[in-house]
Design a protein around this motif. Sequence first.
Motif, mmCIF file in Angstrom:
data_model
loop_
_atom_site.group_PDB
_atom_site.id
_atom_site.type_symbol
_atom_site.label_atom_id
_atom_site.label_comp_id
_atom_site.label_asym_id
_atom_site.label_seq_id
_atom_site.Cartn_x
_atom_site.Cartn_y
_atom_site.Cartn_z
ATOM 1 N N GLN A 7 0.814 -1.212 0.000
ATOM 2 C CA GLN A 7 0.000 0.000 0.000
ATOM 3 C C GLN A 7 0.844 1.258 0.000
ATOM 4 O OE1 GLN A 7 -2.731 1.574 -0.168
ATOM 5 N NE2 GLN A 7 -4.287 -0.015 -0.359
ATOM 6 N N THR A 8 1.937 1.285 0.762
ATOM 7 C CA THR A 8 2.735 2.506 0.867
ATOM 8 C C THR A 8 3.422 2.877 -0.440
ATOM 9 O OG1 THR A 8 4.548 1.180 1.800
ATOM 10 C CG2 THR A 8 3.129 2.348 3.351
ATOM 11 N N GLN A 9 3.456 1.960 -1.384
ATOM 12 C CA GLN A 9 3.992 2.295 -2.701
ATOM 13 C C GLN A 9 3.069 3.242 -3.459
ATOM 14 O OE1 GLN A 9 5.226 -1.282 -4.822
ATOM 15 N NE2 GLN A 9 5.859 -2.232 -2.904
ATOM 16 N N HIS A 10 1.827 3.375 -2.976
ATOM 17 C CA HIS A 10 0.860 4.278 -3.599
ATOM 18 C C HIS A 10 0.701 5.595 -2.828
ATOM 19 C CE1 HIS A 10 -0.469 1.111 -6.336
ATOM 20 N NE2 HIS A 10 -0.499 0.298 -5.300
ATOM 21 N N VAL A 52 1.329 9.369 -1.476
ATOM 22 C CA VAL A 52 1.878 10.607 -2.020
ATOM 23 C C VAL A 52 2.655 11.299 -0.911
ATOM 24 C CG1 VAL A 52 0.045 10.867 -3.719
ATOM 25 C CG2 VAL A 52 -0.235 11.880 -1.446
ATOM 26 N N ALA A 59 -2.810 7.752 1.429
ATOM 27 C CA ALA A 59 -3.081 6.532 0.659
ATOM 28 C C ALA A 59 -4.154 6.772 -0.391
ATOM 29 C CB ALA A 59 -3.496 5.401 1.596
ATOM 30 N N ASN A 60 -4.241 5.853 -1.342
ATOM 31 C CA ASN A 60 -5.207 6.019 -2.432
ATOM 32 C C ASN A 60 -6.529 5.304 -2.180
ATOM 33 O OD1 ASN A 60 -4.330 3.404 -2.722
ATOM 34 N ND2 ASN A 60 -3.935 3.547 -4.923
ATOM 35 N N THR A 61 -6.712 4.757 -0.985
ATOM 36 C CA THR A 61 -7.999 4.214 -0.555
ATOM 37 C C THR A 61 -8.198 4.524 0.928
ATOM 38 O OG1 THR A 61 -7.121 2.045 0.094
ATOM 39 C CG2 THR A 61 -7.895 2.278 -2.182
ATOM 40 N N GLU A 68 -8.409 9.894 -5.108
ATOM 41 C CA GLU A 68 -7.372 10.500 -5.943
ATOM 42 C C GLU A 68 -6.670 11.545 -5.094
ATOM 43 O OE1 GLU A 68 -8.762 11.937 -9.677
ATOM 44 O OE2 GLU A 68 -9.774 10.048 -10.198
ATOM 45 N N ASP A 127 -0.466 15.262 -4.625
ATOM 46 C CA ASP A 127 0.857 15.064 -4.038
ATOM 47 C C ASP A 127 1.106 15.975 -2.838
ATOM 48 O OD1 ASP A 127 1.517 13.078 -5.784
ATOM 49 O OD2 ASP A 127 2.744 14.321 -7.098
ATOM 50 N N ASP A 144 -7.454 -0.348 4.027
ATOM 51 C CA ASP A 144 -8.229 -1.341 3.283
ATOM 52 C C ASP A 144 -8.826 -2.431 4.158
ATOM 53 O OD1 ASP A 144 -5.971 -2.706 3.977
ATOM 54 O OD2 ASP A 144 -5.232 -2.988 1.939
ATOM 55 N N PRO A 199 -12.080 4.288 -3.151
ATOM 56 C CA PRO A 199 -10.875 4.764 -3.849
ATOM 57 C C PRO A 199 -10.794 6.279 -3.808
ATOM 58 C CG PRO A 199 -12.561 4.105 -5.424
ATOM 59 C CD PRO A 199 -13.094 3.746 -4.069
#
Length: 263
Positions: free
Chosen positions: A51-54, A56, A253-255, A242, A245, A217, A240
Amino acid sequence: MKKIKRSKEFEVILTIHDDNFIRPPKDTQRNAVLNRALKEFVGDLKILNAQTQHFVPGAMQEVLKDDRQQKIMEAQEIMEDWQIPLMQEMARVITEDGGDILEIGFGRGISAEMILDFPISSYTAIECNNDVINTYFKAFKEKHATKDITLVSGLWQDTIDTLDVYDGILFHTYPLNDDEYMQYVNGSVTFAEHFFSHAAKHLKPGGAFTYFSNEIDSLSREHQKSLLNHFSSFTVRIVPLEMPDNVHDTWWANTIVVIKAIK
């Protein structure tokens, strides 16, 4: 007792010094519980790694030296636009059965507008910031003059016990100063945790409660246990997002998980 879990990325060592800690009747039961706990922790680390790869980067977080109760804030300080899909889902889960709705923290009135899109009986907001009340709530009230709308001015901590019970409660406020941030954000499973008992007290049987979850999640075991101390059941849905940055909020996170807790 020492237990070790190894992978190519990391090593987890659990050392238990108290022989009575996690001590069921049989050693096999103890081993099963400890092995499960370690397995879950290793799984959490792997999920978080993915998850942390997503995430910002986010902007530099402001130290809350000054109390924000009466601070005059820009719209994006009150609530950033990336939260709008989150607000939509939170509004939906507390209005599914209609009735009387309570929102803690009116803010820009975005979630309030969404709540009124559903067939509810009444809407009540608790808001402590006078500028928010004069800038956003008064316009909202005038726009919906025929609706049953009530404002309770002040901190929820000072006013909640003057209120009755509701069919749905939405809690979406923020720490007013650095002390609250350290206690209720850093020191709790979720910022809303200190409101759980109040939400349960002011919900009708079968009523719904939701809040900003701080979960990506799924829910941690600690979070689930805290909820079930006050509510009969809960459901979760992943929303989800958006994320910009330069997000200023404490979310990257993106979720995010939206929780519907039922009294």
